[in-house]
Design an enzyme around this catalytic site. Structure first.
Site, short mmCIF file in Angstrom:
data_model
loop_
_atom_site.label_atom_id
_atom_site.label_comp_id
_atom_site.label_asym_id
_atom_site.label_seq_id
_atom_site.Cartn_x
_atom_site.Cartn_y
_atom_site.Cartn_z
CG ASP A 216 -13.53 6.11 -1.22
OD1 ASP A 216 -13.45 5.92 0.01
OD2 ASP A 216 -12.52 6.13 -1.97
CG HIS B 46 -8.26 -0.04 -3.09
ND1 HIS B 46 -7.47 -1.13 -2.76
CD2 HIS B 46 -8.92 0.29 -1.94
CE1 HIS B 46 -7.67 -1.45 -1.49
NE2 HIS B 46 -8.54 -0.60 -0.97
CB CYS C 268 -14.03 0.95 -0.28
SG CYS C 268 -13.64 2.71 -0.13
CD GLN D 159 -12.76 -1.95 -1.21
OE1 GLN D 159 -11.95 -1.87 -0.32
NE2 GLN D 159 -13.97 -2.45 -1.02
NE ARG E 66 -10.37 -5.54 0.39
CZ ARG E 66 -9.60 -4.51 0.74
NH1 ARG E 66 -10.15 -3.47 1.33
NH2 ARG E 66 -8.31 -4.49 0.48
NE ARG F 278 -3.86 0.49 1.92
CZ ARG F 278 -5.07 0.49 2.43
NH1 ARG F 278 -5.34 1.17 3.52
NH2 ARG F 278 -6.06 -0.18 1.85
N1 CP Z 1 -11.19 -0.48 2.14
C1 CP Z 1 -9.93 -0.54 2.60
O1 CP Z 1 -8.95 -0.72 1.84
O2 CP Z 1 -9.83 -0.46 3.95
P1 CP Z 1 -8.48 -0.20 4.75
O3 CP Z 1 -7.95 1.13 4.32
O4 CP Z 1 -8.85 -0.26 6.21
O5 CP Z 1 -7.49 -1.30 4.39
N1 NVA Z 2 -9.94 6.53 -1.51
C1 NVA Z 2 -9.59 6.07 -0.18
C2 NVA Z 2 -9.85 4.60 -0.06
C3 NVA Z 2 -9.60 4.02 1.31
C4 NVA Z 2 -9.79 2.55 1.33
C5 NVA Z 2 -8.14 6.41 0.12
O1 NVA Z 2 -7.30 6.28 -0.78
O2 NVA Z 2 -7.85 6.83 1.24
#
Ligand code: CP
Ligand code: NVA
Length: 335
Positions: A253, A159, A293, A162, A321, A132
């Site tokens: 989101d 993502h 999400c 997701q 997930r 990430r």
């Molecule tokens: N939806 C999602 O990726 O959640 P987290 O940021 O908690 O991993």
């Molecule tokens: N768009 C959000 C998604 C979190 C799962 C972010 O990038 O923070």
């Protein structure tokens, strides 16, 4: 059985998932998943079918994998996470594998050590990397500097894990995917990019409403419509009402993604009329589902009554997930 064209019904049988794993395990083995644009429609369907098998086999022995030694996953987190961290970690261990979690302070990706050097070190120890990151380019540099499958656990651009979960959840809750319409209300961000590409692969129309100045990258929408090839439409408007009329799925989101905290006040102003509330939900089909999400900022992009209401599937979506992550890892790491 194909999630894109067939209703969700495993009838308690592992056969569809086993068949999908056998048929597509070879083509996906060793590959990375940085973008939904990197897989075919058939491969997407196979991953969702294997996810269904993982859900069916949850808390029992996995029918898909018999690793000769425990495979291992390194997870790199430059940003916070609840869902991604728990589901990759627990999912890998349920598959019989091992995990290690690396925070940014620990490895200093690109600062203490170059990204290519980190990639080559990890290759000597583990079988797969989930990362990430802030900058999507870091994922590309990891992938290009080692032979490991690299999985995008969220970047500033996409993502994909997701989106796999989301479409699996839609298949489970709303039936076959082909021909459905997903209304996305909010920021033209990483999540929307992956949903748009996933929609194109699955024949699901994506009607997104984003404030002016917060639209998705036009190159992603162009690529999605090219992949769709007329089978469905990926469209952007600045009207939440227009995007939501007749939708099968309403999705939102956060307005401010991780890394954009300094823009928060300006974003609250810009997104004020892009809230999913009961008035907006009333424009969708009566049996439409609501998805997010997560994490959700209740009272901003979604109201409590929608989030906790009968149409909301957000916590099942979060549970999924786990099943989707296991399917992705099983297929990319392979037998
Ligand atoms: N939806 C999602 O990726 O959640 P987290 O940021 O908690 O991993
Ligand atoms: N768009 C959000 C998604 C979190 C799962 C972010 O990038 O923070």
């Amino acid at each position: 059985m194909n999630p894109i064209t067939d209703d969700f019904n495993l009838a308690g049988s592992h056969a569809p998932a086993t068949d999908a794993f056998e048929q597509f395990g070879a083509t996906l083995k060793g590959r990375s998943l940085l973008s939904m644009a990197e897989i075919t429609s058939d491969e997407f369907a196979a991953i969702m079918t294997v996810a269904a098998g993982m859900e069916l086999g949850h808390k029992t022995e996995s029918p898909f994998l018999k690793w000769t030694y425990p495979k291992s996953l390194a997870m790199i987190f430059e940003k916070p996470s609840l869902r991604t961290r728990v589901t990759f970690d627990i999912g890998m261990r349920q598959l019989g594998g091992l995990t290690t979690i690396l925070g940014p302070a620990e490895i200093g990706l690109g600062q203490r050590e170059s990204v290519p050097d980190v990639a080559q070190n990890l290759q000597g120890w583990v079988d797969c990397v989930m990362a990430r990151v802030f900058d999507h380019q870091v994922l590309i540099d990891l992938r290009d500097n080692c032979d490991l499958p690299i999985i995008n656990g969220l970047s500033d651009f996409e993502h994909p894990c997701q989106a796999v979960t989301d479409f699996y959840t839609i298949w489970e809750k709303a039936g076959k995917l082909d021909g459905l319409t997903l209304s996305y209300i909010g920021d033209g961000n990483n999540v929307l990019h992956s949903l748009a590409l996933a929609g194109a692969l699955a024949g699901v129309n994506i009607h997104a409403a984003c404030p002016v100045g917060y639209e998705p990258d036009p190159s992603v929408i162009g690529a999605a419509n090219e992949i769709a090839d007329g089978r469905c439409k990926i469209e952007i408007t600045d009207s939440p009402n227009e995007a939501t009329v007749g939708a099968d799925v309403v999705y939102t989101d956060v307005w401010t993604s991780m890394g954009q905290e300094k823009e928060q006040l300006a974003r609250i102003q810009a997104f004020r009329s892009f809230q999913v509330n009961s008035e907006l939900m009333a424009l969708a089909k009566p049996d439409a589902i609501f998805m997010h999400c997560l994490p959700a900022h209740r009272g901003d992009e979604v109201t409590d009554d929608v989030m906790d209401g009968p149409q909301s599937v957000v916590f099942k979506q979060a549970e999924n997930r786990l099943h989707a992550q296991k399917a992705i890892m099983a297929m990319l790491i392979g037998k």
